[in-house]
Write an enzyme that holds these catalytic residues in place. Structure first.
Site, PDB file in Angstrom:
ATOM      1  N   SER A 227      31.579  32.477  39.271  1.00  0.00           N
ATOM      2  CA  SER A 227      30.337  33.235  39.126  1.00  0.00           C
ATOM      3  C   SER A 227      30.102  34.057  40.382  1.00  0.00           C
ATOM      4  CB  SER A 227      29.166  32.293  38.883  1.00  0.00           C
ATOM      5  OG  SER A 227      28.623  31.887  40.120  1.00  0.00           O
ATOM      6  N   LYS A 228      29.131  34.952  40.306  1.00  0.00           N
ATOM      7  CA  LYS A 228      28.962  35.878  41.430  1.00  0.00           C
ATOM      8  C   LYS A 228      28.498  35.176  42.695  1.00  0.00           C
ATOM      9  CE  LYS A 228      24.316  37.737  40.746  1.00  0.00           C
ATOM     10  NZ  LYS A 228      23.729  37.590  39.409  1.00  0.00           N
ATOM     11  N   ARG A 229      28.034  33.948  42.569  1.00  0.00           N
ATOM     12  CA  ARG A 229      27.624  33.200  43.755  1.00  0.00           C
ATOM     13  C   ARG A 229      28.787  32.505  44.462  1.00  0.00           C
ATOM     14  NH1 ARG A 229      23.691  33.088  40.260  1.00  0.00           N
ATOM     15  NH2 ARG A 229      24.806  31.544  39.053  1.00  0.00           N
TER      16      ARG A 229
END
Ligand code: GLU
Length: 454
Positions: A227-229
């Site tokens: 995920s983008k995190r």
């Protein structure tokens, strides 16, 4: 030019996720491999999320990775415009074709696509309601990666939303037809949409393109999708983290593809030559920061010193390691020593900061280790007069002088090295010591040793 036409069709979100970058890269690789055309199409129908900045992040990321597009924003082309937000008249024409063929109807203010088949009502768990369903023949997709996939659409779907905006499935297919796309290479998350898309192609009387759905990239630990995190997820962060674009591109090419031998470091020309669908894995791939760092280190070591200096300078500047009045020859000499040891550009200031700063941190563990085995102050007091006088202050001459002294003391010359290195750098490791002494110069070296002894 072959007639292969592929496209990368991102919806700008403000981030350039590694999964998107991989999709872009695979399309680009296949286009270059086949001598075809790589189209960049911006799927910006979601007005709220599509700002200029979002687009810029994406274009900058593509350019940084060296993924040049033959048609698209800035490049132009015969099938433009390449922004979906500017293609409304094309969508109107295609909608009319479906309408004239009796394949649309209006419901709740939206325009729906009518599937062909026998209609019945059933309870839909997802909608928690009775809905009209259709018995359709399953659509068969001969996916170039996944193999044969069969799926039947059961429910009609929306072409134009209540607010008048065209829906994703509709514009995606219209554009693939209008832009004469031959291969749709995209993330596996779109596999479940493909039966809808094939139904639309059929309704337009057009042979669907070949589909290739690329498996997921899993995060480093655990089972989830990246995920983008997750660290490493955003392409726009790699440059400031000191990664080289060529290394990142090489690494991303290995996320789901391999050259069928053990090699990992491949130059882009080789990847283009070898890249094809049979080489794409069916299984998910996993992000591996260590592997990326190792590849990056290999690419860093291969740079010529001018390029290495060019990339290192702003990072060293930013870290406050170098500044005004910098001696350019000294910078280049230091970087020549440090380059073979560098693993990334952003750790370079830790690796070589002491060359430039007299206030360097002393690594306590190293200090304790050395003090346990020897008396560093005594050793340094012995070599200081040699370093004060040896002529010239060059690695070879220093080596001979130290060897002479060591032999007289019945010591191997290496016995002096750990204390010497520690005194002038605060470290237990680093570039080869003798060239390091030469580069630092007599004044700096002897001053640091005096300070250490004191
Ligand atoms: N805009 C879609 C996405 O970003 C494109 C899907 C496709 O490649 O067909 O996921």
């Amino acid at each position: 030019m072959s007639d292969v036409r592929v496209r990368f069709a991102p919806s700008p979100t403000g981030f350039f996720h590694i999964g998107s970058a991989r999709t872009a890269l695979f399309n680009w690789l296949y286009a270059r491999h086949a001598g075809g055309t790589f189209v960049l199409r911006i799927e910006d129908t979601d007005r709220a999320r599509n700002t200029d900045e979002s687009l810029q992040v994406l274009l900058d990321g593509m350019r940084w990775l060296g993924l040049d597009w033959d048609e698209g924003p800035d490049a132009g082309g015969d099938y433009g415009p390449y922004f979906q937000s500017q293609r409304q008249s094309i969508y109107d024409t295609y909608l009319k074709r479906l309408h004239d063929a009796g394949r649309t109807y209006e419901k709740d203010g939206a325009i729906w696509f009518k599937l062909e088949g026998e209609r019945y009502t059933a309870y839909d768990k997802f909608l928690e309601a009775e809905v009209e369903k259709v018995k359709t023949k399953p659509v068969v997709i001969d996916d170039l990666i996944r193999g044969r996939v069969e799926r039947a659409e059961e429910r009609d779907f929306v072409l134009v939303r209540k607010d008048g905006s065209p829906a994703f499935h509709f514009v995606n297919v219209v554009d693939d037809i209008a832009m004469r796309i031959t291969h749709v290479i995209r993330g596996e998350d779109h596999l479940s949409n493909t039966s809808k898309h094939v139904e639309l192609f059929k309704a337009f009387g057009v042979e669907p393109p070949k589909f290739a759905h690329i498996p997921l990239i899993l995060k480093e630990a655990g089972s989830g999708k990246m995920s983008k995190r997750d660290k490493g997820a955003l392409i726009e962060e790699y440059e400031s983290r000191g990664f080289l674009a060529a290394a990142v591109r090489n690494y991303i090419s290995l996320l789901g593809w391999n050259p069928k031998d053990e090699r990992e470091k491949l130059d882009i020309g080789e990847i283009i030559e070898l890249f094809d669908f049979p080489g794409i894995n069916k299984g998910n791939s996993r992000f591996d920061e260590k592997k990326l760092a190792a590849l990056n280190a290999e690419y860093l070591r291969e740079l010529n010193i001018e390029s290495f200096t060019f990339l290192a300078r702003p990072l060293l500047n930013e870290a406050g390691v170098i500044g005004e009045g910098l001696d350019e020859d000294y910078l280049q000499a230091v970087l020549t020593l440090c380059q073979p040891k560098a693993r990334s550009l952003d750790t370079l200031s830790e690796l070589c900061g002491y060359f430039f700063r007299d206030a360097y941190a002393m690594d306590e563990k190293t200090g304790a280790k050395i003090a346990k085995k020897t008396d560093p102050e005594a050793l340094l007091a012995e070599v200081l007069p040699i370093l004060d006088t040896v002529e010239p202050f060059k690695a070879d001459a220093i080596k001979s002088a130290l060897e002479l002294h060591a032999a007289a003391e019945d010591q191997p010359v290496f016995a002096y090295f750990p204390a010497l290195r520690y005194a002038i750098s605060g470290q237990g490791g680093g570039p080869d010591l003798l060239p390091m002494l030469e580069v630092m110069g007599r004044e700096r070296v002897t001053a640091r040793i005096r300070k250490f002894i004191a």
